[in-house]
Design a protein around this motif. Structure first.
Motif, mmCIF file in Angstrom:
data_model
loop_
_atom_site.group_PDB
_atom_site.id
_atom_site.type_symbol
_atom_site.label_atom_id
_atom_site.label_comp_id
_atom_site.label_asym_id
_atom_site.label_seq_id
_atom_site.Cartn_x
_atom_site.Cartn_y
_atom_site.Cartn_z
ATOM 1 N N GLY A 168 0.811 -1.215 0.000
ATOM 2 C CA GLY A 168 0.000 0.000 0.000
ATOM 3 C C GLY A 168 0.838 1.256 0.000
ATOM 4 N N GLY A 169 0.201 2.352 0.376
ATOM 5 C CA GLY A 169 0.858 3.646 0.420
ATOM 6 C C GLY A 169 -0.166 4.754 0.428
ATOM 7 N N CYS A 170 0.291 5.956 0.143
ATOM 8 C CA CYS A 170 -0.589 7.113 0.117
ATOM 9 C C CYS A 170 -0.066 8.105 -0.913
ATOM 10 C CB CYS A 170 -0.664 7.760 1.492
ATOM 11 S SG CYS A 170 0.902 8.464 2.039
ATOM 12 N N PRO A 171 -0.895 9.084 -1.305
ATOM 13 C CA PRO A 171 -0.439 10.070 -2.296
ATOM 14 C C PRO A 171 0.837 10.794 -1.899
ATOM 15 C CG PRO A 171 -2.820 10.168 -2.100
ATOM 16 C CD PRO A 171 -2.344 9.228 -1.027
ATOM 17 N N CYS A 172 1.040 11.033 -0.618
ATOM 18 C CA CYS A 172 2.256 11.735 -0.193
ATOM 19 C C CYS A 172 3.503 10.923 -0.519
ATOM 20 C CB CYS A 172 2.187 12.069 1.287
ATOM 21 S SG CYS A 172 2.110 10.632 2.381
ATOM 22 N N GLU A 173 3.361 9.601 -0.612
ATOM 23 C CA GLU A 173 4.469 8.740 -1.014
ATOM 24 C C GLU A 173 4.568 8.626 -2.527
ATOM 25 O OE1 GLU A 173 4.347 4.890 0.898
ATOM 26 O OE2 GLU A 173 3.313 5.756 2.621
ATOM 27 N N TYR A 174 3.412 8.621 -3.184
ATOM 28 C CA TYR A 174 3.396 8.391 -4.628
ATOM 29 C C TYR A 174 3.870 9.600 -5.429
ATOM 30 C CZ TYR A 174 0.271 4.547 -3.172
ATOM 31 O OH TYR A 174 -0.284 3.451 -2.568
ATOM 32 N N LYS A 175 3.459 10.783 -5.021
ATOM 33 C CA LYS A 175 3.763 11.974 -5.814
ATOM 34 C C LYS A 175 5.253 12.160 -6.087
ATOM 35 C CE LYS A 175 -0.433 14.587 -4.782
ATOM 36 N NZ LYS A 175 -1.032 15.772 -4.109
ATOM 37 N N PRO A 176 6.130 12.042 -5.092
ATOM 38 C CA PRO A 176 7.556 12.216 -5.377
ATOM 39 C C PRO A 176 8.112 11.178 -6.354
ATOM 40 C CG PRO A 176 7.130 12.358 -3.017
ATOM 41 C CD PRO A 176 5.877 11.850 -3.648
ATOM 42 N N VAL A 177 7.464 10.017 -6.417
ATOM 43 C CA VAL A 177 7.926 8.967 -7.323
ATOM 44 C C VAL A 177 7.494 9.260 -8.765
ATOM 45 C CG1 VAL A 177 7.790 6.499 -7.859
ATOM 46 C CG2 VAL A 177 7.882 7.259 -5.487
ATOM 47 N N PHE A 178 6.277 9.757 -8.920
ATOM 48 C CA PHE A 178 5.747 10.002 -10.265
ATOM 49 C C PHE A 178 6.162 11.353 -10.851
ATOM 50 C CE2 PHE A 178 2.688 6.709 -8.920
ATOM 51 C CZ PHE A 178 2.718 5.889 -10.040
ATOM 52 N N GLU A 179 6.333 12.361 -10.010
ATOM 53 C CA GLU A 179 6.529 13.723 -10.519
ATOM 54 C C GLU A 179 7.738 13.924 -11.429
ATOM 55 O OE1 GLU A 179 6.253 15.993 -6.892
ATOM 56 O OE2 GLU A 179 4.208 16.652 -7.384
ATOM 57 N N PRO A 180 8.832 13.183 -11.287
ATOM 58 C CA PRO A 180 9.933 13.385 -12.230
ATOM 59 C C PRO A 180 9.575 13.061 -13.683
ATOM 60 C CG PRO A 180 10.731 12.293 -10.251
ATOM 61 C CD PRO A 180 9.227 12.296 -10.171
ATOM 62 N N HIS A 181 8.570 12.217 -13.885
ATOM 63 C CA HIS A 181 8.241 11.754 -15.224
ATOM 64 C C HIS A 181 6.829 12.114 -15.691
ATOM 65 C CE1 HIS A 181 11.935 9.398 -15.240
ATOM 66 N NE2 HIS A 181 11.604 8.971 -14.034
ATOM 67 N N PHE A 182 5.973 12.563 -14.771
ATOM 68 C CA PHE A 182 4.565 12.790 -15.120
ATOM 69 C C PHE A 182 4.035 14.100 -14.531
ATOM 70 C CE2 PHE A 182 5.048 8.201 -15.402
ATOM 71 C CZ PHE A 182 4.312 7.877 -16.534
ATOM 72 N N HIS A 183 3.141 14.716 -15.287
ATOM 73 C CA HIS A 183 2.306 15.783 -14.748
ATOM 74 C C HIS A 183 1.126 15.103 -14.046
ATOM 75 C CE1 HIS A 183 4.455 18.892 -16.931
ATOM 76 N NE2 HIS A 183 4.313 18.208 -18.054
ATOM 77 N N ILE A 184 0.898 15.443 -12.804
ATOM 78 C CA ILE A 184 -0.189 14.814 -12.049
ATOM 79 C C ILE A 184 -1.464 15.623 -12.260
ATOM 80 C CG2 ILE A 184 -1.010 14.101 -9.778
ATOM 81 C CD1 ILE A 184 1.907 13.680 -8.986
ATOM 82 N N ARG A 185 -2.289 15.170 -13.165
ATOM 83 C CA ARG A 185 -3.564 15.833 -13.427
ATOM 84 C C ARG A 185 -4.590 15.488 -12.347
ATOM 85 N NH1 ARG A 185 -0.952 18.878 -16.308
ATOM 86 N NH2 ARG A 185 -0.867 18.741 -18.568
ATOM 87 N N THR A 186 -4.593 14.227 -11.930
ATOM 88 C CA THR A 186 -5.515 13.781 -10.881
ATOM 89 C C THR A 186 -4.816 12.748 -10.014
ATOM 90 O OG1 THR A 186 -7.383 14.008 -12.440
ATOM 91 C CG2 THR A 186 -7.793 12.793 -10.399
#
Length: 212
Positions: A168-186
């Motif tokens: 599992g996890g939470c958005p606070c963990e996921y965002k730093p992982v995705f942000e280098p490669h993706f714009h987080i629209r939702t």
């Protein structure tokens, strides 16, 4: 929480490690597929109902029984690729989709896959990967997507008492992982999760960043 709800919330916990081809194939051979909800995720089908590009190249990794692919096929999508590492799952899928050319089924490790896609659908695949590989996951997703390609689907917004998978996890963990490669629209609480996963999922819509 009753046992049926626990089964839907939790993936397999009784298969041998490591989490490789043999691990997942044993799960399928022994019908230990607690992650399988038995139908396409409402959050994904609702999103795809308004997705206009029927000829888009779509990838569903770690696809399992691929109920989302059934939905896509029934709704006119024509270019769908399914990947699963478990030969037994792939055998079942090849039989299920044997009469259509719109769906290609591949038995392969996602991290070794080569291809180019407009859209990747995420449904209980991210949670099957150890957290130590999440950076690798995001890098591979970005590499597979075309310019302005999207990664859409569901991630768990909760922790699990047992040792994963699922992880599992939470958005606070996921965002730093995705942000280098993706714009987080939702990346927000999913309002149309299935009842056993209510308030424990986030819906994501991520757009691949362009290299400078």
């Amino acid at each position: 929480m009753d046992n049926s709800k626990k089964e839907l919330l939790c993936c397999v916990t009784h298969c041998d490690r490591p989490l490789d081809r043999d691990y997942w194939n044993n799960c399928w051979e022994q019908s230990k597929t607690g992650w399988d909800i038995g139908f396409a995720s409402p959050a994904i089908t609702e999103y795809m109902a308004q997705y206009p590009h029927k000829d888009a190249a779509i990838l569903i990794p770690g696809c399992g029984n691929a109920y989302e692919a059934e939905y896509l096929l029934a709704n006119g999508f024509t270019n769908i690729t399914l990947i699963d590492i478990a030969p037994k799952a792939v055998e079942l899928l090849q039989e299920k989709f044997s009469e259509t050319t719109a769906i290609k089924v591949i038995c392969e490790d996602f991290f070794r896959h080569e291809g180019r896609y407009d859209l990747v659908l995420e449904q209980t695949f991210f949670c099957a990967i150890p957290p130590s590989r999440r950076k690798e996951y995001t890098e591979k997703m970005a590499a597979l997507l075309n310019a302005n390609g999207k990664l859409v689907g569901l991630l768990f917004d909760r922790t699990f008492e047992q040792e994963g998978p699922p992880f599992g996890g939470c958005p606070c963990e996921y965002k730093p992982v995705f942000e280098p490669h993706f714009h987080i629209r939702t990346m927000e609480t999913c309002y149309n999760s299935i009842p056993p996963r209510k308030d424990s999922e986030v819906f994501i819509q991520l757009v691949k960043k362009q290299k400078p």
